[in-house]
Design a protein around this motif. Structure first.
Motif, PDB file in Angstrom:
ATOM      1  N   GLY A  11      -6.199  -1.049   5.916  1.00 29.51           N
ATOM      2  CA  GLY A  11      -4.486  -0.446   5.771  1.00 29.51           C
ATOM      3  C   GLY A  11      -4.301  -0.250   4.331  1.00 29.51           C
ATOM      4  N   PRO A  12      -2.911   0.596   4.302  1.00 28.03           N
ATOM      5  CA  PRO A  12      -2.715   0.951   3.119  1.00 28.03           C
ATOM      6  C   PRO A  12      -2.167   0.187   1.965  1.00 28.03           C
ATOM      7  N   GLY A  13      -1.866  -1.076   2.371  1.00 30.10           N
ATOM      8  CA  GLY A  13      -1.627  -2.018   1.202  1.00 30.10           C
ATOM      9  C   GLY A  13      -0.748  -3.112   1.707  1.00 30.10           C
ATOM     10  N   CYS A  49     -12.208  -2.064   2.821  1.00 33.20           N
ATOM     11  CA  CYS A  49     -12.148  -0.761   2.567  1.00 33.20           C
ATOM     12  C   CYS A  49     -10.711  -0.177   2.864  1.00 33.20           C
ATOM     13  N   GLU A  50     -10.074   0.037   1.960  1.00 31.25           N
ATOM     14  CA  GLU A  50      -8.602   0.723   1.892  1.00 31.25           C
ATOM     15  C   GLU A  50      -8.443   1.680   2.892  1.00 31.25           C
ATOM     16  N   GLY A  51      -7.171   1.555   3.656  1.00 28.88           N
ATOM     17  CA  GLY A  51      -7.024   2.417   4.847  1.00 28.88           C
ATOM     18  C   GLY A  51      -8.070   2.296   5.894  1.00 28.88           C
ATOM     19  N   ASP A  52      -8.472   3.598   6.135  1.00 25.16           N
ATOM     20  CA  ASP A  52      -9.630   3.569   7.280  1.00 25.16           C
ATOM     21  C   ASP A  52     -10.845   3.700   6.687  1.00 25.16           C
ATOM     22  N   PRO A  53     -12.026   2.927   7.179  1.00 23.11           N
ATOM     23  CA  PRO A  53     -13.277   3.123   6.593  1.00 23.11           C
ATOM     24  C   PRO A  53     -13.904   4.716   6.445  1.00 23.11           C
ATOM     25  N   PHE A  54     -13.741   5.327   7.729  1.00 27.35           N
ATOM     26  CA  PHE A  54     -14.292   6.608   7.824  1.00 27.35           C
ATOM     27  C   PHE A  54     -13.315   7.570   7.526  1.00 27.35           C
ATOM     28  N   PHE A  55     -12.262   7.266   6.775  1.00 30.69           N
ATOM     29  CA  PHE A  55     -11.313   8.594   6.133  1.00 30.69           C
ATOM     30  C   PHE A  55     -11.338   8.531   4.729  1.00 30.69           C
ATOM     31  N   PHE A  56     -12.208   8.937   4.121  1.00 28.13           N
ATOM     32  CA  PHE A  56     -12.449   9.124   2.798  1.00 28.13           C
ATOM     33  C   PHE A  56     -12.669   7.664   2.136  1.00 28.13           C
ATOM     34  N   GLY A  57     -13.418   6.904   3.144  1.00 33.64           N
ATOM     35  CA  GLY A  57     -13.400   5.434   2.679  1.00 33.64           C
ATOM     36  C   GLY A  57     -14.728   5.071   2.047  1.00 33.64           C
ATOM     37  N   VAL A 114      -5.390   1.784   9.292  1.00 33.48           N
ATOM     38  CA  VAL A 114      -4.163   2.128   9.118  1.00 33.48           C
ATOM     39  C   VAL A 114      -4.369   3.125   7.934  1.00 33.48           C
ATOM     40  N   SER A 115      -4.616   4.317   8.313  1.00 28.27           N
ATOM     41  CA  SER A 115      -4.811   5.167   7.047  1.00 28.27           C
ATOM     42  C   SER A 115      -3.733   5.416   6.208  1.00 28.27           C
ATOM     43  N   SER A 116      -3.594   5.631   4.999  1.00 29.85           N
ATOM     44  CA  SER A 116      -2.587   5.854   3.989  1.00 29.85           C
ATOM     45  C   SER A 116      -1.838   7.100   4.313  1.00 29.85           C
ATOM     46  N   ALA A 117      -2.600   8.219   5.040  1.00 36.73           N
ATOM     47  CA  ALA A 117      -1.987   9.270   5.276  1.00 36.73           C
ATOM     48  C   ALA A 117      -0.938   9.195   6.501  1.00 36.73           C
ATOM     49  N   VAL A 122      -2.234  15.631   1.298  1.00 32.69           N
ATOM     50  CA  VAL A 122      -3.147  15.990   0.234  1.00 32.69           C
ATOM     51  C   VAL A 122      -3.417  14.515  -0.314  1.00 32.69           C
ATOM     52  N   MET A 123      -4.655  14.104  -0.124  1.00 28.49           N
ATOM     53  CA  MET A 123      -4.966  12.794  -0.814  1.00 28.49           C
ATOM     54  C   MET A 123      -5.486  12.908  -2.078  1.00 28.49           C
ATOM     55  N   LYS A 124      -5.950  11.968  -2.703  1.00 32.49           N
ATOM     56  CA  LYS A 124      -6.465  11.843  -4.111  1.00 32.49           C
ATOM     57  C   LYS A 124      -5.688  12.865  -5.187  1.00 32.49           C
ATOM     58  N   VAL A 125      -4.381  12.401  -5.163  1.00 31.93           N
ATOM     59  CA  VAL A 125      -3.398  13.510  -5.923  1.00 31.93           C
ATOM     60  C   VAL A 125      -3.579  12.909  -7.449  1.00 31.93           C
ATOM     61  N   GLU A 131       3.682   7.542  -4.056  1.00 33.99           N
ATOM     62  CA  GLU A 131       2.562   6.596  -4.647  1.00 33.99           C
ATOM     63  C   GLU A 131       2.806   5.130  -4.167  1.00 33.99           C
ATOM     64  N   TRP A 132       1.624   4.215  -4.175  1.00 41.57           N
ATOM     65  CA  TRP A 132       1.621   2.983  -3.617  1.00 41.57           C
ATOM     66  C   TRP A 132       2.365   2.700  -2.431  1.00 41.57           C
ATOM     67  N   ALA A 133       2.183   3.864  -1.477  1.00 41.66           N
ATOM     68  CA  ALA A 133       2.916   3.639  -0.057  1.00 41.66           C
ATOM     69  C   ALA A 133       2.833   2.381   0.504  1.00 41.66           C
ATOM     70  N   THR A 134       3.873   1.902   1.196  1.00 42.60           N
ATOM     71  CA  THR A 134       3.744   0.355   1.898  1.00 42.60           C
ATOM     72  C   THR A 134       4.037  -0.813   1.085  1.00 42.60           C
ATOM     73  N   PRO A 193      -0.418   7.677 -10.418  1.00 39.73           N
ATOM     74  CA  PRO A 193      -1.684   6.745 -10.127  1.00 39.73           C
ATOM     75  C   PRO A 193      -2.721   7.379  -9.316  1.00 39.73           C
ATOM     76  N   TYR A 194      -3.766   6.871  -9.187  1.00 36.56           N
ATOM     77  CA  TYR A 194      -4.736   7.268  -8.217  1.00 36.56           C
ATOM     78  C   TYR A 194      -4.289   7.059  -6.711  1.00 36.56           C
ATOM     79  N   PHE A 195      -3.561   6.014  -6.457  1.00 34.84           N
ATOM     80  CA  PHE A 195      -3.088   5.995  -5.127  1.00 34.84           C
ATOM     81  C   PHE A 195      -1.665   6.403  -4.896  1.00 34.84           C
ATOM     82  N   SER A 196      -1.951   7.855  -4.747  1.00 32.49           N
ATOM     83  CA  SER A 196      -0.696   8.644  -4.456  1.00 32.49           C
ATOM     84  C   SER A 196      -1.321   9.984  -3.767  1.00 32.49           C
ATOM     85  N   MET A 197      -0.288  10.448  -3.085  1.00 30.58           N
ATOM     86  CA  MET A 197      -0.543  11.631  -2.073  1.00 30.58           C
ATOM     87  C   MET A 197       0.765  12.419  -1.902  1.00 30.58           C
ATOM     88  N   VAL A 198       0.553  13.515  -1.219  1.00 30.76           N
ATOM     89  CA  VAL A 198       1.617  14.431  -0.958  1.00 30.76           C
ATOM     90  C   VAL A 198       1.461  14.648   0.280  1.00 30.76           C
TER      91      VAL A 198
HETATM   92  C1  LIG Z   1     -10.797   7.012  -1.436  1.00 26.84           C
HETATM   93  S1  LIG Z   1      -9.432   7.470  -0.595  1.00 26.84           S
HETATM   94  C2  LIG Z   1      -9.289   6.161   0.385  1.00 26.84           C
HETATM   95  C3  LIG Z   1      -8.417   6.576   1.787  1.00 26.84           C
HETATM   96  C4  LIG Z   1      -8.472   5.483   2.729  1.00 26.84           C
HETATM   97  N1  LIG Z   1      -9.588   5.189   3.135  1.00 26.84           N
HETATM   98  C5  LIG Z   1      -7.274   5.672   3.484  1.00 26.84           C
HETATM   99  O1  LIG Z   1      -7.562   5.966   4.946  1.00 26.84           O
HETATM  100  O2  LIG Z   1      -6.170   5.678   3.408  1.00 26.84           O
HETATM  101  C6  LIG Z   1      -7.988   7.138  -1.754  1.00 26.84           C
HETATM  102  C7  LIG Z   1      -6.803   8.068  -1.516  1.00 26.84           C
HETATM  103  O3  LIG Z   1      -6.101   7.311  -0.681  1.00 26.84           O
HETATM  104  C8  LIG Z   1      -4.616   7.617  -0.953  1.00 26.84           C
HETATM  105  N2  LIG Z   1      -4.097   6.266  -0.780  1.00 26.84           N
HETATM  106  C9  LIG Z   1      -4.591   5.078  -0.224  1.00 26.84           C
HETATM  107  N3  LIG Z   1      -3.829   4.152  -0.102  1.00 26.84           N
HETATM  108  C10 LIG Z   1      -2.678   4.893  -0.847  1.00 26.84           C
HETATM  109  C11 LIG Z   1      -1.274   4.397  -0.674  1.00 26.84           C
HETATM  110  N4  LIG Z   1      -0.915   2.915  -0.554  1.00 26.84           N
HETATM  111  N5  LIG Z   1      -0.228   5.051  -1.241  1.00 26.84           N
HETATM  112  C12 LIG Z   1      -0.531   6.418  -1.673  1.00 26.84           C
HETATM  113  N6  LIG Z   1      -1.943   6.953  -1.416  1.00 26.84           N
HETATM  114  C13 LIG Z   1      -2.584   6.202  -0.836  1.00 26.84           C
HETATM  115  C14 LIG Z   1      -4.773   8.255  -2.158  1.00 26.84           C
HETATM  116  O4  LIG Z   1      -4.584   9.613  -2.145  1.00 26.84           O
HETATM  117  C15 LIG Z   1      -6.011   7.830  -2.994  1.00 26.84           C
HETATM  118  O5  LIG Z   1      -6.127   8.963  -3.817  1.00 26.84           O
END
Ligand SMILES: C[S@@+](CC[C@H](N)C(=O)[O-])C[C@H]1O[C@@H](n2cnc3c(N)ncnc32)[C@H](O)[C@@H]1O
Length: 242
Positions: free
Chosen positions: A12-14, A105-113, A134-137, A179-182, A206-209, A227-232
Motif C-alpha cells: 500500500g501507499p504508506g 513492494c510499495e503500493g501494488d507490485p504490478f503497478f510500477f512496482g 492499494v496503489s498510491s494512485a 502522473v506518477m514519478k513526479v 506527496e507522501w499521501a496517507t 520528493p520522489y514519493f509525489s504524484m499529480v
Molecule cells: C516506483 S513507483 C511505485 C508505485 C507503487 N507500486 C504503487 O502502486 O503506488 C513510485 C512512485 O509512486 C508514487 N507514490 C508511491 N507512494 C506514494 C505516496 N505515498 N504518495 C505520493 N506518491 C506516491 C510516486 O509517484 C512515486 O514516484
C-alpha cells in the motif's frame, strides 16, 4: 527438495492500516522478508510493515546501485539490470532451501512496482504469487475525495519521466489523469498540465496517507523540493462538478 514460494507483497501507499489482511498473514508466515532500498536510506515498504516484523524474521536488503545522476541514464539501465539479476539470485538461493520469501513492494507490485523485475526472473522456476496492494494512485484520489473515473470517462496513468510533449498529449487525451514519478520532474509536469489546459483542477500530493502528507493545487507546488514519493492527480471535470 520442494522450493520455497516467492510472494510479491504489495504494502500500500504508506498508511499501515492500508495493508491487506493477506499481506499481513503472509508477512507473518514467511521466514525471509526482502525489500529494495536506496543506499543509506530506510526502505519505505519496510517502514509500512515494521510492526509486523519479528526477531525471527531474516531481512534481506536489496540496495540499489548508484543514482541515475551519478552515472547517466544508459549506464544506469545496465547497472540496474545486473542489480536485478543479482537480487533474483539472492532470493533464489533462499527459495532453493525450501524457504518462503516475501518481497515487499510499495503500493501494488504490478503497478510500477520494483517486485516485477524479480517476478520476471523467478516466476518460471519457483512457485510465485502476487498479493495486490492499494496503489498510491488510488490512495491519492481518496485523499483528494475526488472520484477518478465514472461512466465512460477515460482514466490515464502517466510517468513524470516522459518527455514534456508526450505528457501534454497524454493529459489532453484523457478525462482524469494520475502522473506518477513526479519528484524532480515537477516543473516539467506542471508545464505540460498547463499547456493541456487543466491546471485549475490538478493537485500535487506527496507522501499521501502518511503523517507528513502534503496536498495542494499543482499551481502552488515547489518544484525544487518535491520528493520522489509525489504524484499529480487530475480528477475529471465531471468528477469535480458532480
Ligand atoms: C516506483 S513507483 C511505485 C508505485 C507503487 N507500486 C504503487 O502502486 O503506488 C513510485 C512512485 O509512486 C508514487 N507514490 C508511491 N507512494 C506514494 C505516496 N505515498 N504518495 C505520493 N506518491 C506516491 C510516486 O509517484 C512515486 O514516484
Amino acid at each position: 527438495m520442494t522450493p520455497g514460494r516467492c510472494y510479491g507483497v504489495g504494502v500500500g501507499p504508506g498508511d499501515p492500516e492500508l495493508l491487506t489482511v493477506k499481506a499481513v498473514r503472509l508477512l507473518e508466515a514467511c521466514p525471509v522478508v526482502a525489500y529494495f532500498c536506496a543506499a543509506g536510506r530506510e526502505s519505505n515498504a519496510r517502514r509500512v510493515v515494521r510492526h509486523h516484523l519479528r526477531a525471527e524474521h531474516t531481512e534481506m536488503k536489496l540496495v540499489y546501485p548508484l543514482t541515475t545522476e551519478a552515472v547517466g541514464p544508459s549506464t544506469y539501465e545496465t547497472l540496474l539490470a545486473d542489480f536485478y539479476d543479482q537480487s533474483a539470485k539472492r532470493v533464489a538461493e533462499v527459495l532453493d532451501e525450501g524457504i518462503d520469501v516475501a518481497v515487499l513492494c510499495e503500493g501494488d507490485p504490478f503497478f510500477f512496482g520494483s517486485y516485477m523485475y524479480l517476478h520476471h526472473r523467478l516466476s518460471d522456476r519457483y512457485p510465485s504469487e502476487v498479493v495486490p496492494g492499494v496503489s498510491s494512485a488510488l490512495a491519492g484520489a481518496a485523499v483528494l475525495g475526488s472520484p477518478l473515473a465514472s461512466r465512460n470517462e477515460r482514466f490515464t496513468v502517466l510517468s513524470g519521466v516522459l518527455p514534456a510533449h508526450e505528457l501534454e498529449a497524454g493529459i489532453a487525451a484523457a478525462d482524469s489523469i494520475v502522473v506518477m514519478k513526479v519528484g524532480r520532474n515537477l516543473d516539467k509536469v506542471r508545464d505540460a498540465v498547463q499547456r493541456a489546459g487543466v491546471l485549475d483542477r490538478a493537485y500535487y500530493l506527496e507522501w499521501a496517507t502518511l503523517p507528513n502528507q502534503q496536498v495542494m493545487p499543482l499551481a502552488e507546488a515547489d518544484g525544487a523540493n518535491a520528493p520522489y514519493f509525489s504524484m499529480v492527480v487530475i480528477p475529471s471535470a465531471g468528477a469535480i462538478r458532480r
